[in-house]
Design a protein around this motif. Structure first.
Motif, PDB file in Angstrom:
ATOM      1  N   THR A   1     -31.833  13.196  34.308  1.00 12.39           N
ATOM      2  CA  THR A   1     -32.661  14.272  34.867  1.00 12.39           C
ATOM      3  C   THR A   1     -33.321  13.806  36.157  1.00 12.39           C
ATOM      4  OG1 THR A   1     -33.094  15.162  32.659  1.00 12.39           O
ATOM      5  CG2 THR A   1     -34.591  15.814  34.425  1.00 12.39           C
ATOM      6  N   TRP A   2     -33.870  12.595  36.152  1.00 12.90           N
ATOM      7  CA  TRP A   2     -34.495  12.036  37.344  1.00 12.90           C
ATOM      8  C   TRP A   2     -33.452  11.860  38.453  1.00 12.90           C
ATOM      9  CZ3 TRP A   2     -38.567   7.542  36.841  1.00 12.90           C
ATOM     10  CH2 TRP A   2     -39.274   7.414  38.056  1.00 12.90           C
ATOM     11  N   THR A   3     -32.257  11.407  38.078  1.00  8.05           N
ATOM     12  CA  THR A   3     -31.188  11.228  39.070  1.00  8.05           C
ATOM     13  C   THR A   3     -30.857  12.541  39.758  1.00  8.05           C
ATOM     14  OG1 THR A   3     -30.206   9.400  37.815  1.00  8.05           O
ATOM     15  CG2 THR A   3     -28.776  10.535  39.389  1.00  8.05           C
ATOM     16  N   LEU A   4     -30.720  13.602  38.990  1.00  8.99           N
ATOM     17  CA  LEU A   4     -30.364  14.897  39.565  1.00  8.99           C
ATOM     18  C   LEU A   4     -31.495  15.482  40.400  1.00  8.99           C
ATOM     19  CD1 LEU A   4     -28.434  16.453  36.552  1.00  8.99           C
ATOM     20  CD2 LEU A   4     -27.484  15.417  38.622  1.00  8.99           C
ATOM     21  N   SER A   5     -32.735  15.038  40.147  1.00 10.34           N
ATOM     22  CA  SER A   5     -33.851  15.489  40.986  1.00 10.34           C
ATOM     23  C   SER A   5     -33.860  14.783  42.339  1.00 10.34           C
ATOM     24  CB  SER A   5     -35.188  15.255  40.272  1.00 10.34           C
ATOM     25  OG  SER A   5     -35.509  13.871  40.232  1.00 10.34           O
ATOM     26  N   ILE A   6     -33.193  13.622  42.399  1.00 11.24           N
ATOM     27  CA  ILE A   6     -33.097  12.866  43.653  1.00 11.24           C
ATOM     28  C   ILE A   6     -31.884  13.314  44.450  1.00 11.24           C
ATOM     29  CG2 ILE A   6     -32.780  10.560  44.661  1.00 11.24           C
ATOM     30  CD1 ILE A   6     -34.224   9.419  42.207  1.00 11.24           C
ATOM     31  N   ARG A   7     -30.731  13.322  43.791  1.00  8.50           N
ATOM     32  CA  ARG A   7     -29.477  13.737  44.414  1.00  8.50           C
ATOM     33  C   ARG A   7     -28.696  14.537  43.386  1.00  8.50           C
ATOM     34  NH1 ARG A   7     -29.432  10.771  48.830  1.00  8.50           N
ATOM     35  NH2 ARG A   7     -30.483   8.748  48.765  1.00  8.50           N
ATOM     36  N   ASN A   8     -28.255  15.705  43.790  1.00  6.11           N
ATOM     37  CA  ASN A   8     -27.462  16.481  42.832  1.00  6.11           C
ATOM     38  C   ASN A   8     -26.386  17.270  43.549  1.00  6.11           C
ATOM     39  OD1 ASN A   8     -28.358  19.482  43.149  1.00  6.11           O
ATOM     40  ND2 ASN A   8     -30.255  18.288  43.175  1.00  6.11           N
ATOM     41  N   THR A   9     -25.287  17.388  42.868  1.00  6.00           N
ATOM     42  CA  THR A   9     -24.187  18.245  43.282  1.00  6.00           C
ATOM     43  C   THR A   9     -23.760  19.020  42.043  1.00  6.00           C
ATOM     44  OG1 THR A   9     -22.500  16.597  42.719  1.00  6.00           O
ATOM     45  CG2 THR A   9     -23.405  16.508  44.970  1.00  6.00           C
ATOM     46  N   PRO A  10     -23.060  20.133  42.214  1.00  8.48           N
ATOM     47  CA  PRO A  10     -22.592  20.864  41.020  1.00  8.48           C
ATOM     48  C   PRO A  10     -21.789  19.985  40.071  1.00  8.48           C
ATOM     49  CG  PRO A  10     -22.334  22.227  42.973  1.00  8.48           C
ATOM     50  CD  PRO A  10     -22.774  20.872  43.463  1.00  8.48           C
ATOM     51  N   ALA A  11     -20.947  19.123  40.635  1.00  9.65           N
ATOM     52  CA  ALA A  11     -20.131  18.244  39.784  1.00  9.65           C
ATOM     53  C   ALA A  11     -21.003  17.268  39.010  1.00  9.65           C
ATOM     54  CB  ALA A  11     -19.122  17.477  40.641  1.00  9.65           C
TER      55      ALA A  11
ATOM     56  N   LEU B   1     -23.195   9.199  38.501  1.00  7.42           N
ATOM     57  CA  LEU B   1     -23.885   8.496  39.581  1.00  7.42           C
ATOM     58  C   LEU B   1     -23.053   8.496  40.862  1.00  7.42           C
ATOM     59  CD1 LEU B   1     -25.386   5.409  37.687  1.00  7.42           C
ATOM     60  CD2 LEU B   1     -26.464   7.599  38.212  1.00  7.42           C
ATOM     61  N   PHE B   2     -21.760   8.246  40.734  1.00  6.28           N
ATOM     62  CA  PHE B   2     -20.899   8.253  41.921  1.00  6.28           C
ATOM     63  C   PHE B   2     -20.762   9.660  42.489  1.00  6.28           C
ATOM     64  CE2 PHE B   2     -19.615   4.052  40.455  1.00  6.28           C
ATOM     65  CZ  PHE B   2     -19.414   3.377  41.650  1.00  6.28           C
ATOM     66  N   ALA B   3     -20.697  10.658  41.623  1.00  9.17           N
ATOM     67  CA  ALA B   3     -20.597  12.041  42.096  1.00  9.17           C
ATOM     68  C   ALA B   3     -21.858  12.463  42.840  1.00  9.17           C
ATOM     69  CB  ALA B   3     -20.345  12.984  40.913  1.00  9.17           C
ATOM     70  N   ALA B   4     -23.015  12.028  42.352  1.00  9.20           N
ATOM     71  CA  ALA B   4     -24.269  12.331  43.036  1.00  9.20           C
ATOM     72  C   ALA B   4     -24.360  11.592  44.367  1.00  9.20           C
ATOM     73  CB  ALA B   4     -25.452  11.949  42.148  1.00  9.20           C
ATOM     74  N   LEU B   5     -23.715  10.436  44.465  1.00  8.32           N
ATOM     75  CA  LEU B   5     -23.785   9.598  45.658  1.00  8.32           C
ATOM     76  C   LEU B   5     -22.885  10.097  46.781  1.00  8.32           C
ATOM     77  CD1 LEU B   5     -25.088   6.899  46.621  1.00  8.32           C
ATOM     78  CD2 LEU B   5     -23.060   5.739  45.729  1.00  8.32           C
ATOM     79  N   PHE B   6     -21.667  10.517  46.456  1.00 15.03           N
ATOM     80  CA  PHE B   6     -20.656  10.890  47.445  1.00 15.03           C
ATOM     81  C   PHE B   6     -21.163  11.987  48.386  1.00 15.03           C
ATOM     82  CE2 PHE B   6     -16.873  13.220  48.844  1.00 15.03           C
ATOM     83  CZ  PHE B   6     -16.091  12.179  49.301  1.00 15.03           C
ATOM     84  N   PRO B   7     -20.850  11.893  49.706  1.00 14.73           N
ATOM     85  CA  PRO B   7     -19.963  10.964  50.413  1.00 14.73           C
ATOM     86  C   PRO B   7     -20.663   9.684  50.889  1.00 14.73           C
ATOM     87  CG  PRO B   7     -20.683  12.622  51.937  1.00 14.73           C
ATOM     88  CD  PRO B   7     -21.326  12.961  50.601  1.00 14.73           C
ATOM     89  N   ASN B   8     -21.913   9.503  50.488  1.00 10.20           N
ATOM     90  CA  ASN B   8     -22.594   8.252  50.820  1.00 10.20           C
ATOM     91  C   ASN B   8     -22.127   7.145  49.870  1.00 10.20           C
ATOM     92  OD1 ASN B   8     -24.166   9.644  52.752  1.00 10.20           O
ATOM     93  ND2 ASN B   8     -25.636  10.230  51.181  1.00 10.20           N
ATOM     94  N   VAL B   9     -22.251   5.919  50.315  1.00  7.18           N
ATOM     95  CA  VAL B   9     -22.030   4.797  49.420  1.00  7.18           C
ATOM     96  C   VAL B   9     -23.298   3.972  49.264  1.00  7.18           C
ATOM     97  CG1 VAL B   9     -19.544   4.638  49.784  1.00  7.18           C
ATOM     98  CG2 VAL B   9     -21.079   3.374  51.300  1.00  7.18           C
ATOM     99  N   MET B  10     -24.199   4.076  50.251  1.00  8.24           N
ATOM    100  CA  MET B  10     -25.509   3.431  50.133  1.00  8.24           C
ATOM    101  C   MET B  10     -26.488   4.149  51.067  1.00  8.24           C
ATOM    102  SD  MET B  10     -26.604  -0.586  50.221  1.00  8.24           S
ATOM    103  CE  MET B  10     -25.876  -0.878  48.625  1.00  8.24           C
TER     104      MET B  10
END
Length: 331
Positions: free
Chosen positions: A212-222, A264-273
């Protein structure tokens, strides 16, 4: 699809495989002093992962190699900024590997206790620190315009990252307990199954809060869909363990672990860091990648050798698929 995206997906697959496979043997190592009431039971637990633990670590080596070759900027920034936690993980893995090899070399109980402690330590540290590391990657770290890490070690110990570490630890404990129940017979099997229910409840709470915290920081539909499915898979796995269905329980915890990594990778893309200092410092699949020619050659190598490695490891698990118990361990 561009080759940079292909290699981002392949690295995602490699880390997913690593966390699923190494996750349960980290769990076994952490549970060694909890479920192993005597030396024979501890030997049973070690023997459940004995034929596969070193093969599971190959996924990490391959993921690191793929990252180095496909995204050298990402690799350089990650390993310089996260130097201390990654060094601690490496030391723990080395100590753990040595402990597996040396534990049986002498019969003294004190000798075995020391190596058992090393196995436990070598399992807890990576389980915790991998969660901390990946949480920081998703959250973002202080990178300057030259993509260089501008923070310190304690920047990595933020509340979100620590929650990530606790989540991976609880998830691996549950995954390991289910694996022990799946691979053993007798009393240790029943105790492992019962323990998986208790640790599973803690894992559900922690994983739910972390995702939940992750999706509040970065989220995509996937990422949202994957997070929901991961949570459902974990709940189903814990319920199956409670019902005594170890095969379905292991499927559930494996799916939950894998889907959590993919989330986590889906929330990150297209960034890597991502950079928390300057948007210009953010590393993406484009500005962190190797040349197209390098990626093309690597793709052909991966196409040829990846199926061979997967077939070999699958064969290993098939050969050592049977349950074991204390009756199989000589006095």
């Amino acid at each position: 699809m561009e080759l940079t995206t292909v290699w981002f997906l392949l690295i995602t697959v490699l880390f997913t495989g690593y966390f699923i496979l190494e996750g349960f043997d980290f769990g076994v190592g952490m549970l060694l002093p909890v479920l192993g009431r005597d030396d024979r039971e501890r030997r049973v637990m070690i023997n459940t992962i004995g034929p596969v633990w070193d093969g599971n670590e190959v996924w990490l080596l391959t993921a690191g190699g793929a990252m180095f070759a496909a995204f050298p900027e990402w690799y350089a920034t990650l390993f310089s900024g996260f130097y201390l936690p990654l060094l601690l993980i490496l030391i723990a893995l080395i100590l753990r590997g040595v402990a597996f090899e040396y534990r049986h070399k002498r019969p003294e109980a004190s000798w075995k206790r020391r190596w058992d402690a090393a196995i436990t330590f070598g399992s807890v540290v990576p389980a915790l620190l991998w969660g901390v590391a990946f949480a920081n990657i998703v959250r973002g770290v202080p990178l300057d315009a030259n993509h260089e890490y501008a923070g310190g070690f304690f920047n990595l110990l933020n509340p979100y990252a620590l929650l990530g570490g606790l989540t991976t630890t609880a998830l691996f404990l549950t995954h390991g307990a289910v694996f022990i129940a799946l691979k053993t017979t007798g009393d240790i099997r029943h105790r492992a199954r019962k323990l998986a229910t208790h640790t599973g409840i803690a894992a559900i709470v922690l994983a739910g809060a972390f995702l939940t915290w992750t999706l509040s920081i970065r989220n995509t539909p996937a990422a949202i869909v994957l997070a929901v499915v991961a949570a459902l898979a974990l709940a189903a796995g814990v319920a199956a363990a409670h019902a005594g269905r170890e095969g379905w329980a292991f499927t559930g915890t494996a799916l939950a672990t894998g889907l959590a990594v993919i989330t986590l990778f889906a929330a990150l893309f297209p960034n890597v860091m991502p950079s928390t200092l300057d948007a210009a410092g953010t590393l993406t699949v484009d500005n962190a990648a190797s040349t197209p020619y390098t990626l093309k050659i690597m793709t052909w190598v991966a196409v040829i050798f990846t199926p061979i490695v997967l077939a070999y490891q699958g064969w290993t698990y098939w050969v050592f698929r049977k349950r074991i118990g204390v009756t199989h361990i000589p006095n």
